[in-house]
Motif scaffolding. Structure first.
Motif, PDB file in Angstrom:
ATOM      1  N   SER A  75      37.696   1.605  -9.470  1.00 26.42           N
ATOM      2  CA  SER A  75      37.031   0.418  -8.932  1.00 26.42           C
ATOM      3  C   SER A  75      37.621  -0.832  -9.542  1.00 26.42           C
ATOM      4  O   SER A  75      38.352  -0.780 -10.518  1.00 26.42           O
ATOM      5  CB  SER A  75      35.524   0.470  -9.188  1.00 26.42           C
ATOM      6  OG  SER A  75      35.256   0.373 -10.567  1.00 26.42           O
TER       7      SER A  75
ATOM      8  N   ASN B  64      29.393   0.176 -12.857  1.00 27.75           N
ATOM      9  CA  ASN B  64      29.604   1.147 -11.790  1.00 27.75           C
ATOM     10  C   ASN B  64      28.777   2.404 -12.048  1.00 27.75           C
ATOM     11  O   ASN B  64      29.300   3.437 -12.440  1.00 27.75           O
ATOM     12  CB  ASN B  64      31.084   1.472 -11.649  1.00 27.75           C
ATOM     13  CG  ASN B  64      31.390   1.978 -10.267  1.00 27.75           C
ATOM     14  OD1 ASN B  64      30.488   2.345  -9.525  1.00 27.75           O
ATOM     15  ND2 ASN B  64      32.637   1.991  -9.916  1.00 27.75           N
TER      16      ASN B  64
ATOM     17  N   PHE C  77      29.039  -2.843  -3.318  1.00 26.25           N
ATOM     18  CA  PHE C  77      28.708  -2.459  -4.689  1.00 26.25           C
ATOM     19  C   PHE C  77      27.199  -2.265  -4.828  1.00 26.25           C
ATOM     20  O   PHE C  77      26.437  -2.581  -3.931  1.00 26.25           O
ATOM     21  CB  PHE C  77      29.238  -3.474  -5.700  1.00 26.25           C
ATOM     22  CG  PHE C  77      28.871  -4.907  -5.422  1.00 26.25           C
ATOM     23  CD1 PHE C  77      27.768  -5.480  -6.026  1.00 26.25           C
ATOM     24  CD2 PHE C  77      29.640  -5.674  -4.577  1.00 26.25           C
ATOM     25  CE1 PHE C  77      27.431  -6.798  -5.789  1.00 26.25           C
ATOM     26  CE2 PHE C  77      29.322  -7.001  -4.335  1.00 26.25           C
ATOM     27  CZ  PHE C  77      28.211  -7.563  -4.936  1.00 26.25           C
TER      28      PHE C  77
END
Length: 129
Positions: A22, A33, A92
């Protein structure tokens, strides 16, 4: 991922579901994350996270998913096709919910799995936070 076979009294060794690829989100937003997971009525586990492995140059994240019916063997990472991989939309902070009263077959309908996430389209104002 780790499992228990005795109701949580003890736990097995941790097992990686997948690596995460990412990029940092723009605007200085704090976006650890972290995966989100849920289990449906048949015992199938769903795990989602943001990842850029399907984007050229890793400039935006997509939401991806892996599943397991035993917590040991996991499916290949699949991109959830929210938009095309050439878009400049960044996805996200995913969340997932599966219906605990339905078996796997019922989950074919999108109405039984809900994925919640934030998305940001580019271009962004220079002062966007």
């Amino acid at each position: 991922m780790f499992t228990s076979t005795n109701g949580g009294k003890s736990w097995g060794k941790s097992k990686a579901i997948s690596s995460i690829t990412s990029h940092g989100d723009a605007g200085g937003i704090r976006n650890p994350n972290l995966p989100s997971a849920d289990i449906d009525g048949s015992g199938k586990v769903y795990v989602v996270w943001s990842d850029c492995r399907f984007r050229s140059g890793c400039k935006e994240n997509d939401i991806v998913m892996s599943t397991s019916t035993d917590g040991i063997t996991w499916s290949a990472v699949a991109r959830i096709p929210i938009d095309v991989t050439t878009s400049t939309v960044d996805h996200f902070l995913p969340g997932i919910g599966a219906d605990p009263t339905r078996a796997e077959a019922a989950l074919i309908s999108p109405s039984f799995i809900t994925i919640i996430h934030l998305r940001v389209a580019r271009p962004r104002p220079a002062n966007w936070m």
